[in-house]
Design a protein around this motif. Structure first.
Motif, mmCIF file in Angstrom:
data_model
loop_
_atom_site.group_PDB
_atom_site.id
_atom_site.type_symbol
_atom_site.label_atom_id
_atom_site.label_comp_id
_atom_site.label_asym_id
_atom_site.label_seq_id
_atom_site.Cartn_x
_atom_site.Cartn_y
_atom_site.Cartn_z
ATOM 1 N N VAL A 328 0.840 -1.192 0.000
ATOM 2 C CA VAL A 328 0.000 0.000 0.000
ATOM 3 C C VAL A 328 0.879 1.247 0.000
ATOM 4 O O VAL A 328 0.686 2.174 -0.803
ATOM 5 C CB VAL A 328 -0.943 0.003 1.217
ATOM 6 N N LEU A 329 1.882 1.279 0.923
ATOM 7 C CA LEU A 329 2.801 2.419 0.951
ATOM 8 C C LEU A 329 3.579 2.544 -0.352
ATOM 9 O O LEU A 329 3.790 3.644 -0.878
ATOM 10 C CB LEU A 329 3.777 2.275 2.119
ATOM 11 N N HIS A 330 4.005 1.390 -0.907
ATOM 12 C CA HIS A 330 4.772 1.424 -2.146
ATOM 13 C C HIS A 330 3.910 1.932 -3.298
ATOM 14 O O HIS A 330 4.381 2.680 -4.169
ATOM 15 C CB HIS A 330 5.327 0.038 -2.461
ATOM 16 N N ALA A 331 2.636 1.512 -3.323
ATOM 17 C CA ALA A 331 1.736 1.968 -4.381
ATOM 18 C C ALA A 331 1.553 3.488 -4.314
ATOM 19 O O ALA A 331 1.530 4.180 -5.342
ATOM 20 C CB ALA A 331 0.393 1.259 -4.264
ATOM 21 N N VAL A 332 1.407 4.000 -3.088
ATOM 22 C CA VAL A 332 1.293 5.450 -2.916
ATOM 23 C C VAL A 332 2.548 6.144 -3.440
ATOM 24 O O VAL A 332 2.481 7.169 -4.137
ATOM 25 C CB VAL A 332 1.046 5.792 -1.427
ATOM 26 N N ASP A 342 -3.552 15.860 -9.306
ATOM 27 C CA ASP A 342 -3.937 17.163 -8.774
ATOM 28 C C ASP A 342 -3.895 17.156 -7.255
ATOM 29 O O ASP A 342 -3.656 16.117 -6.622
ATOM 30 C CB ASP A 342 -5.324 17.577 -9.282
ATOM 31 N N LYS A 343 -4.150 18.280 -6.665
ATOM 32 C CA LYS A 343 -4.062 18.449 -5.211
ATOM 33 C C LYS A 343 -5.009 17.517 -4.475
ATOM 34 O O LYS A 343 -4.667 16.944 -3.434
ATOM 35 C CB LYS A 343 -4.350 19.906 -4.841
ATOM 36 N N GLY A 344 -6.218 17.340 -5.009
ATOM 37 C CA GLY A 344 -7.196 16.467 -4.338
ATOM 38 C C GLY A 344 -6.692 15.039 -4.228
ATOM 39 O O GLY A 344 -6.842 14.388 -3.190
ATOM 40 N N ILE A 345 -6.089 14.534 -5.325
ATOM 41 C CA ILE A 345 -5.548 13.166 -5.303
ATOM 42 C C ILE A 345 -4.392 13.078 -4.317
ATOM 43 O O ILE A 345 -4.240 12.097 -3.579
ATOM 44 C CB ILE A 345 -5.106 12.734 -6.705
ATOM 45 N N ARG A 346 -3.518 14.129 -4.323
ATOM 46 C CA ARG A 346 -2.390 14.109 -3.380
ATOM 47 C C ARG A 346 -2.877 14.052 -1.936
ATOM 48 O O ARG A 346 -2.301 13.371 -1.097
ATOM 49 C CB ARG A 346 -1.507 15.343 -3.598
ATOM 50 N N GLU A 347 -3.953 14.764 -1.653
ATOM 51 C CA GLU A 347 -4.507 14.725 -0.287
ATOM 52 C C GLU A 347 -5.021 13.328 0.047
ATOM 53 O O GLU A 347 -4.875 12.847 1.181
ATOM 54 C CB GLU A 347 -5.622 15.761 -0.152
ATOM 55 N N LEU A 348 -5.641 12.684 -0.955
ATOM 56 C CA LEU A 348 -6.095 11.307 -0.712
ATOM 57 C C LEU A 348 -4.907 10.380 -0.469
ATOM 58 O O LEU A 348 -4.951 9.496 0.397
ATOM 59 C CB LEU A 348 -6.914 10.810 -1.908
ATOM 60 N N LEU A 349 -3.846 10.573 -1.246
ATOM 61 C CA LEU A 349 -2.642 9.752 -1.039
ATOM 62 C C LEU A 349 -2.052 10.008 0.344
ATOM 63 O O LEU A 349 -1.584 9.071 1.023
ATOM 64 C CB LEU A 349 -1.605 10.061 -2.119
ATOM 65 N N ASP A 350 -2.035 11.278 0.768
ATOM 66 C CA ASP A 350 -1.559 11.595 2.120
ATOM 67 C C ASP A 350 -2.399 10.876 3.164
ATOM 68 O O ASP A 350 -1.880 10.375 4.175
ATOM 69 C CB ASP A 350 -1.622 13.107 2.361
ATOM 70 N N THR A 351 -3.722 10.855 2.933
ATOM 71 C CA THR A 351 -4.622 10.173 3.884
ATOM 72 C C THR A 351 -4.298 8.688 3.961
ATOM 73 O O THR A 351 -4.239 8.092 5.049
ATOM 74 C CB THR A 351 -6.086 10.367 3.463
ATOM 75 N N ILE A 352 -4.081 8.071 2.790
ATOM 76 C CA ILE A 352 -3.748 6.635 2.778
ATOM 77 C C ILE A 352 -2.446 6.388 3.533
ATOM 78 O O ILE A 352 -2.355 5.509 4.405
ATOM 79 C CB ILE A 352 -3.634 6.132 1.325
#
Length: 681
Positions: A328-332, A342-352
């Motif tokens: 999961v971390l590697h996929a992120v 975009d910023k929204g996706i980056r925030e989701l990645l940060d959440t993961i």
């Protein structure tokens, strides 16, 4: 010509001839006669013809068990008093203990037999048998003597001179008219000195009247008393009185037996009986204490086994929970590095990423709690600067502070901020307290961290204060208990962080307190630690500069988790490393034999063995060339890390593995390894 005393019989009963040989070897002694029996029937036949001092009996035998045989032995009068010692490999079972003692066993000995203990126990019963046999023979002798005396008194009532006992015949006036030679010896008077004298000269004053009125005397039953000798000494005698009529009148015959020896024997017998009673009581106490000790040891062993099973379960649980987090971390990391989002996706990645790391911290908390409760938490103490550790903890928590737009106020004014402590554990405490303050503080609020020395300069106090949700008064005293939540909200975690903080602080001989004005009024946590003399450190110049990118390194990555292996190779390849994959010990060995690598990156838990098995062959294959090793594992306890170090690995990374941490380790190893084909410039 010398005569040999026959040995005392000891019966050995065991269906295993090897066990009989062992027992025979242990108990062989000049005064022992060891009789062996391999079946219960053979043992019973032996007991019918041979007296035995003790029986060493195996509990587990085919057909009739040792307990059943013991019950038969105890039912027979001839053998019921023979002591039985059970041999068993199952003494810890309470049912065997009860059945054994119920069948008449005096003791239990577990296999394998301790020779000294067995010889000691058997020697007690042999000595008891020897003394009992001697007393029996002595008693038989005494009984025969008494019978002989009684028969002689009857047969030779009027033949005084030939009587085997001292005989005194008196007339109605109590004057002595006849004595025999035994009476002369008994009293020390000659026959002439006794004849014509009153019987009262031989009997102490007052006893003569008592004797004449004693109903036993009148019935002919012997009476014990002391008589006077010529030398004024007193002799215990047994007097038999009888009366017969003659033409000259009535005469009394007193048959006197010196019972000095019998009194001595009786006293010795009483003393022996007292000793036997004391020994029996000691044996009973010893057996009871031994039983209690064995039960306690069994309970302790069971508890230790349960603790070990729990440790194994927690380690396995940690491994199974951590392993799926790595991909999961590697996929992120792959999405961030390879795709423009975009910023929204980056925030989701940060959440993961944040929640995966939170999951890993929860697993760490569970393992830490298990270590603390089992007393296995190890502290690596050194002189550390607590201000530095606070600042490092703030750096770690900085992303969370930014995310909630929380202002941090640092006011570190302690004059002496040094303490002898485990830097990693103290930083863990500070991170936990800062993390809690962030978690329970509203956005755009503030948190303050202050330090100061106590008045005596022996303590440094670090104060963490927030203006968040606060703690209810009824919960403040339970806030440091395991699984206790400050706000009763199970969605905020397991409630282990503060319990672990308290255990770690107390392990450093420090203190931690919590206070709050109540719900909505913030919280204050104060950590107090002993101060130490300030350590002077000097700046060290690295001997070799760190490379920006050790692109020339060839890596052998051994990982059986498919998703983790694929994504790990993708990330490492993107960073310029040459990567070969293996999924087992066998495939890893094959690649080590067929190719050359600079660094081994291996999972520890593999389907056909352990990654630890690969490191030494990897080192040998490199010859004199310097190589490196990084262990990856879901097992992260101290003993797991120590095993990796002993196997030869340079680093042990606990899953989920952050690619940045792995890359940092590879950069460190690049400074020491000699890449295949020479070092690239």
């Amino acid at each position: 010509m010398t005569t040999t005393t026959p040995g005392i019989n000891i019966l050995l009963v065991d269906d295993d001839l090897k066990n009989l040989m062992v027992l025979e070897t242990i108990l062989d002694a000049p005064d022992h006669r060891l009789i062996k029996a391999t079946t219960p029937e053979e043992a019973l036949m032996t007991l019918m013809s041979e007296p035995c001092a003790a029986i060493i009996l195996d509990v587990q035998m085919p057909g009739m068990s040792g307990i059943e045989l013991a019950q038969l032995i105890k039912q027979r009068r001839k053998t019921q008093n023979i002591p039985i010692i059970f041999l068993t490999a199952h003494y810890y079972e309470e049912e065997h203990i009860v059945l054994g003692y119920g069948a008449g066993a005096v003791d239990y000995i577990t296999k394998p037999v301790n020779p000294d203990i067995l010889r000691s126990k058997v020697s007690v019963f042999v000595e008891l048998y020897r003394k009992t046999d001697a007393l029996t023979k002595l008693n038989d002798t005494l009984q025969a003597e008494i019978q002989e005396r009684h028969a002689a008194e009857e047969r030779f009532r009027f033949v005084v001179e030939s009587s085997p006992t001292a005989m005194v015949v008196t007339g109605q006036d109590e004057k002595i008219v006849l004595v025999n030679s035994r009476a002369e010896s008994l009293f020390g008077f000659s026959r002439e000195e006794l004849l014509g004298e009153s019987i009262r000269m031989l009997i102490p004053e007052g006893l003569a009247d008592d004797l004449s009125t004693d109903p036993r005397a009148n019935s002919g039953e012997p009476v014990e008393l002391e008589v006077r000798r010529k030398d004024a000494g007193k002799v215990p005698v047994e007097v038999g009185l009888s009366q017969f009529e003659a033409s000259s009148g009535a005469f009394h015959i007193a048959s006197l037996v010196d019972i000095t020896f019998r009194k001595q024997v009786e006293a010795a017998l009483m003393a022996t009986n007292r000793e036997l009673a004391i020994k029996n009581a000691e044996l009973e106490r010893a057996a009871e204490e031994r039983t209690k000790r064995i039960l306690a040891e069994a309970a302790r062993a069971e508890a230790e086994a349960a603790n070990q099973a729990k440790d194994r379960f927690l380690a396995m649980l940690s491994h199974e929970l951590r392993t799926p987090l790595s991909p999961v971390l590697h996929a992120v990391a792959i999405i961030r590095e390879e795709y423009q989002v975009d910023k929204g996706i980056r925030e989701l990645l940060d959440t993961i990423q944040r929640n995966v790391q939170l999951e890993a911290r929860l697993i760490d908390d569970l393992l830490d709690l298990a270590r603390i409760r089992n007393g296995k938490m190890q502290l690596h103490l050194e002189n550390v600067d607590l201000h530095t550790l606070v600042q490092r903890a703030v750096e770690i928590c900085h992303p969370e502070l930014q995310r909630k737009n929380i202002q941090l106020k640092l006011n570190l004014e302690a004059r002496n901020s040094h303490s002898v402590a485990d830097a990693a554990r103290i930083q863990q405490i500070f991170c936990n307290l800062i993390g809690n303050a962030i978690k329970f503080s509203p956005p755009s609020s503030s948190i303050s961290i202050n330090s100061a020395n106590a008045d005596d300069e022996k303590t440094v106090q670090i104060r963490f204060e927030d203006v968040g949700e606060g703690i209810a008064p009824e919960r403040i005293n339970r806030i440091f208990d395991a699984f206790e939540q400050a706000h009763g909200d199970r969605s905020t975690g397991l409630g282990l962080g503060l319990a672990i903080c308290r255990a770690l602080v107390e392990g450093h001989r420090g203190s931690i307190t919590a206070s709050s004005g109540g719900p909505g009024r913030g919280s204050v946590f104060i950590v107090g630690l002993p101060t130490a003399a300030e350590r002077v450190t000097t700046e060290r110049t690295p001997t070799r500069p760190e490379k920006d990118s050790p692109a020339s390194l060839r890596l052998l990555v051994v990982e059986d988790h498919q998703d983790t292996a694929v994504q790990l190779k993708r990330l490492l390849t993107r960073r310029g490393y040459a990567v070969e994959l293996a999924s087992s010990v066998e495939s890893g060995m094959a690649l080590i034999r067929d190719s050359s690598f600079d660094v081994l990156v291996s999972d520890i838990g593999l389907p056909d063995g352990e990654g630890l098995q690969l490191m030494q062959p990897f080192i040998r294959a490199a010859g004199e060339r310097q190589i490196g090793g990084i262990a990856l594992s879901g097992y992260g306890m101290a003993e797991d890390i120590a095993q990796s170090e002993r196997a030869g690995f340079d680093f042990h990374l606990t899953k989920p593995v952050d690619i940045g941490e792995l890359d940092k380790c590879l950069h460190t190893l690049a400074a020491k390894v000699q890449p295949v084909g020479g070092r690239a410039s």
